[in-house]
Structures are given as C-alpha cells and as structure tokens.
Motif scaffolding. Structure first.
Motif, mmCIF file in Angstrom:
data_model
loop_
_atom_site.group_PDB
_atom_site.id
_atom_site.type_symbol
_atom_site.label_atom_id
_atom_site.label_comp_id
_atom_site.label_asym_id
_atom_site.label_seq_id
_atom_site.Cartn_x
_atom_site.Cartn_y
_atom_site.Cartn_z
ATOM 1 N N GLY A 23 0.820 -1.392 -0.110
ATOM 2 C CA GLY A 23 0.032 -0.042 0.124
ATOM 3 C C GLY A 23 0.795 1.389 -0.059
ATOM 4 O O GLY A 23 2.210 1.290 -0.034
ATOM 5 N N ILE A 24 0.305 2.451 0.262
ATOM 6 C CA ILE A 24 0.957 3.771 0.087
ATOM 7 C C ILE A 24 0.944 4.466 1.283
ATOM 8 O O ILE A 24 1.390 5.503 1.497
ATOM 9 C CB ILE A 24 0.296 4.700 -0.982
ATOM 10 C CG1 ILE A 24 -1.313 5.001 -0.467
ATOM 11 C CG2 ILE A 24 0.259 4.302 -2.354
ATOM 12 C CD1 ILE A 24 -2.110 6.042 -1.061
ATOM 13 N N LEU A 25 0.442 3.910 2.563
ATOM 14 C CA LEU A 25 1.059 4.278 3.910
ATOM 15 C C LEU A 25 2.241 4.389 4.241
ATOM 16 O O LEU A 25 3.140 3.312 3.669
ATOM 17 C CB LEU A 25 0.160 3.711 5.068
ATOM 18 C CG LEU A 25 -1.504 3.911 5.026
ATOM 19 C CD1 LEU A 25 -1.947 3.000 6.156
ATOM 20 C CD2 LEU A 25 -1.891 5.239 5.348
ATOM 21 N N PRO A 26 2.964 5.339 4.863
ATOM 22 C CA PRO A 26 4.238 5.165 5.040
ATOM 23 C C PRO A 26 4.840 4.054 5.893
ATOM 24 O O PRO A 26 4.177 3.654 6.739
ATOM 25 C CB PRO A 26 4.321 6.543 6.238
ATOM 26 C CG PRO A 26 3.323 7.334 5.808
ATOM 27 C CD PRO A 26 2.094 6.513 5.352
ATOM 28 N N GLN A 27 5.795 3.250 5.485
ATOM 29 C CA GLN A 27 6.177 1.986 5.741
ATOM 30 C C GLN A 27 6.385 2.040 7.342
ATOM 31 O O GLN A 27 6.072 1.075 8.040
ATOM 32 C CB GLN A 27 7.407 1.648 4.931
ATOM 33 C CG GLN A 27 7.938 0.243 5.444
ATOM 34 C CD GLN A 27 6.984 -0.639 5.116
ATOM 35 O OE1 GLN A 27 6.153 -0.803 4.474
ATOM 36 N NE2 GLN A 27 6.606 -1.731 6.105
ATOM 37 N N GLY A 80 -0.784 8.608 2.984
ATOM 38 C CA GLY A 80 0.136 8.387 1.836
ATOM 39 C C GLY A 80 -0.670 8.708 0.505
ATOM 40 O O GLY A 80 -1.934 8.745 0.668
ATOM 41 N N ARG A 81 -0.092 9.186 -0.201
ATOM 42 C CA ARG A 81 -0.448 9.526 -1.581
ATOM 43 C C ARG A 81 0.411 8.838 -2.784
ATOM 44 O O ARG A 81 1.353 8.654 -2.590
ATOM 45 C CB ARG A 81 -0.450 11.074 -1.650
ATOM 46 C CG ARG A 81 -1.213 11.901 -0.905
ATOM 47 C CD ARG A 81 -1.128 13.443 -1.169
ATOM 48 N NE ARG A 81 -1.969 14.047 -0.296
ATOM 49 C CZ ARG A 81 -1.715 14.416 0.912
ATOM 50 N NH1 ARG A 81 -0.944 14.137 1.630
ATOM 51 N NH2 ARG A 81 -2.662 15.041 1.878
ATOM 52 N N GLY A 82 -0.346 8.258 -3.692
ATOM 53 C CA GLY A 82 0.072 7.641 -4.886
ATOM 54 C C GLY A 82 -0.761 7.544 -5.993
ATOM 55 O O GLY A 82 -1.827 8.052 -5.987
#
Length: 154
Positions: A61-65, A138-140
């Motif tokens: 996913g796009i959340l910060p790791q 998160g953005r992507g």
C-alpha cells in the motif's frame, strides 16, 4: 372511475420516488467496510483467506512504511482491502473506510477519477489513517493489471 385510477397511479408513483430518494439521503458519511474473518477458523490458521494476492499486488500500500509496519496482519489486510475497493469500485472522491476490530487503528481511502496510461486504467489515491494515536497519510497512483489487480506506481 378514471379519476380514481389516475389518482391511485400518481400516489403509487410518488411513493416509489419517495422510497428511492430516502435511500439516497441515508448515504451521507463514511461507512467502514465489512469483511469476513481474516483467518480460516476451521483450520485454526492465521493465514488470510484469499488475501495474499491483494497484499502482494499492492506492494504493502501507500501508507508510510514506518507507520504501516506497526499494524497487525489483520489491520494491514483491512487497509489493503480498503485501497483495493477504492481503486476498483468507488467513484472518484468518495471514501472507503476501514477500522481495526480490536485495536484503535482506522483509515480512509479516496481514489480520484480514473485515467488511461497506454492501455491501462490508472487512478491517483490518498490513504489517511490513525495509527497509534497519530494521523499518517500516503498519496500515490496505481494502475490496473490485466488480471484485475492494482499495482502502485513508483
């Protein structure tokens, strides 16, 4: 007699419209997705039932790791399923929410309007979550593969 039939038909039509409009009025707000069990209880397994493909295709996913790594496997699964549902089925700008069944983690995914890159359908999206009391975002963008999965663009 004709006036009575016409009046009855108008009343029935009005009732149908009222029911349809009242259904639309109740859609305000964000409702969390409802998922079945993430583990196969009959096998006493902790392996998610059929969810590995979603997790793999979305590459976490796009959340910060650093924030996503603190989520339990069940919470990560819910977050990934919300991302998939937003990309696959949700109109642009509408939210897909998720919430942990036992912890305090929750989130919301919004996908933008679909667009084309070559032959692939793609969408930009944002995933905001509350994890351990902090808001992370998160953005992507992701593109749909031929097999129906979505792959985030790097």
């Amino acid at each position: 007699m004709v006036n009575l039939v016409t009046s009855s038909a108008k009343l029935a039509s009005a009732a149908v419209v009222l029911v349809m409009v009242s259904g639309c009025a109740q859609t305000s707000g964000v409702r969390p997705l409802s998922f079945g069990p993430v583990a196969s209880p009959e096998l006493n397994s902790t392996r998610p039932a059929g969810s590995d493909a979603i997790l793999e295709a979305l590459n976490g996913g796009i959340l910060p790791q650093e924030a996503a790594s603190t989520l339990s496997r069940a919470e990560r699964l819910r977050a990934m399923e919300a991302e998939y549902q937003a990309l696959e089925k949700t109109p642009g700008g509408q939210s897909v929410a998720w919430a942990s069944p036992v912890g305090g983690a929750s989130g919301e995914v919004k996908a933008g309007t679909p667009y084309q890159v070559g032959q692939q359908n793609c969408r930009q999206y944002t995933h905001s979550a509350q994890i351990n009391g902090a808001t992370v975002t998160g953005r992507g963008a992701a593109c749909r593969n031929a097999d129906g999965s979505w792959t985030p663009l790097s």
